[in-house]
Design a protein around this motif. Structure first.
Motif, PDB file in Angstrom:
ATOM      1  N   ARG A   1      42.585  38.382  44.330  1.00  0.00           N
ATOM      2  CA  ARG A   1      42.673  39.789  43.924  1.00  0.00           C
ATOM      3  C   ARG A   1      41.746  40.060  42.736  1.00  0.00           C
ATOM      4  NH1 ARG A   1      48.505  41.828  43.372  1.00  0.00           N
ATOM      5  NH2 ARG A   1      48.324  41.607  45.618  1.00  0.00           N
ATOM      6  N   TYR A   2      41.684  39.121  41.799  1.00  0.00           N
ATOM      7  CA  TYR A   2      40.817  39.278  40.635  1.00  0.00           C
ATOM      8  C   TYR A   2      39.353  39.373  41.066  1.00  0.00           C
ATOM      9  CZ  TYR A   2      38.141  37.971  36.504  1.00  0.00           C
ATOM     10  OH  TYR A   2      37.216  37.940  35.497  1.00  0.00           O
ATOM     11  N   PHE A   3      38.928  38.477  41.946  1.00  0.00           N
ATOM     12  CA  PHE A   3      37.535  38.494  42.390  1.00  0.00           C
ATOM     13  C   PHE A   3      37.213  39.727  43.228  1.00  0.00           C
ATOM     14  CE2 PHE A   3      37.700  33.870  41.497  1.00  0.00           C
ATOM     15  CZ  PHE A   3      36.662  33.847  40.576  1.00  0.00           C
ATOM     16  N   LEU A   4      38.160  40.197  44.021  1.00  0.00           N
ATOM     17  CA  LEU A   4      37.930  41.412  44.806  1.00  0.00           C
ATOM     18  C   LEU A   4      37.800  42.634  43.910  1.00  0.00           C
ATOM     19  CD1 LEU A   4      40.291  40.937  47.868  1.00  0.00           C
ATOM     20  CD2 LEU A   4      37.814  40.691  47.785  1.00  0.00           C
ATOM     21  N   ARG A   5      38.498  42.640  42.806  1.00  0.00           N
ATOM     22  CA  ARG A   5      38.408  43.769  41.871  1.00  0.00           C
ATOM     23  C   ARG A   5      37.112  43.763  41.076  1.00  0.00           C
ATOM     24  NH1 ARG A   5      44.337  45.550  39.923  1.00  0.00           N
ATOM     25  NH2 ARG A   5      45.335  45.160  41.919  1.00  0.00           N
ATOM     26  N   LEU A   6      36.418  42.633  41.035  1.00  0.00           N
ATOM     27  CA  LEU A   6      35.138  42.564  40.328  1.00  0.00           C
ATOM     28  C   LEU A   6      34.027  43.308  41.077  1.00  0.00           C
ATOM     29  CD1 LEU A   6      35.009  38.873  39.067  1.00  0.00           C
ATOM     30  CD2 LEU A   6      35.406  40.929  37.720  1.00  0.00           C
ATOM     31  N   VAL A   7      34.204  43.512  42.379  1.00  0.00           N
ATOM     32  CA  VAL A   7      33.188  44.204  43.183  1.00  0.00           C
ATOM     33  C   VAL A   7      33.196  45.679  42.788  1.00  0.00           C
ATOM     34  CG1 VAL A   7      32.449  44.826  45.506  1.00  0.00           C
ATOM     35  CG2 VAL A   7      33.466  42.584  45.076  1.00  0.00           C
TER      36      VAL A   7
ATOM     37  N   ARG B   1      46.406  35.735  43.202  1.00  0.00           N
ATOM     38  CA  ARG B   1      45.945  36.457  42.006  1.00  0.00           C
ATOM     39  C   ARG B   1      44.453  36.251  41.793  1.00  0.00           C
ATOM     40  NH1 ARG B   1      50.651  35.470  37.481  1.00  0.00           N
ATOM     41  NH2 ARG B   1      52.220  36.775  38.499  1.00  0.00           N
ATOM     42  N   LYS B   2      43.974  35.024  42.033  1.00  0.00           N
ATOM     43  CA  LYS B   2      42.549  34.759  41.871  1.00  0.00           C
ATOM     44  C   LYS B   2      41.722  35.568  42.860  1.00  0.00           C
ATOM     45  CE  LYS B   2      42.695  30.097  39.988  1.00  0.00           C
ATOM     46  NZ  LYS B   2      42.313  28.691  40.218  1.00  0.00           N
TER      47      LYS B   2
END
Length: 70
Positions: free
Chosen positions: A8-14, A5-6
């Motif tokens: 995925r969260y950081f990848l979605r910030l891009v 989840r972490k």
């Protein structure tokens, strides 16, 4: 599961997910490749850089080929 989840969260910030899709990460990999190339050329580990070793091995192979041809 928490780690996934972490990530995925950081990848979605891009930014650019909607417009560029997976290619939005391309600039990061381009910069990573450039940094790796700079490191291989300029940073000495021991007394040699990667390209010093490459040039020496290439000249050794050429010398061996010339000796075999004679």
């Amino acid at each position: 599961m928490l780690m996934r989840r972490k990530i995925r969260y950081f990848l979605r910030l891009v930014p650019g997910r909607q417009h560029f899709g997976m290619y939005r990460f391309l600039p990061f990999f381009f910069l990573l490749g450039g940094a790796m190339e700079w490191f291989m050329i300029n940073v000495r580990l021991g007394e040699e850089t990667f390209y010093d070793v490459y040039r020496r091995k290439r000249s050794e192979r050429q010398y061996e080929q010339r000796m075999e041809a004679r």
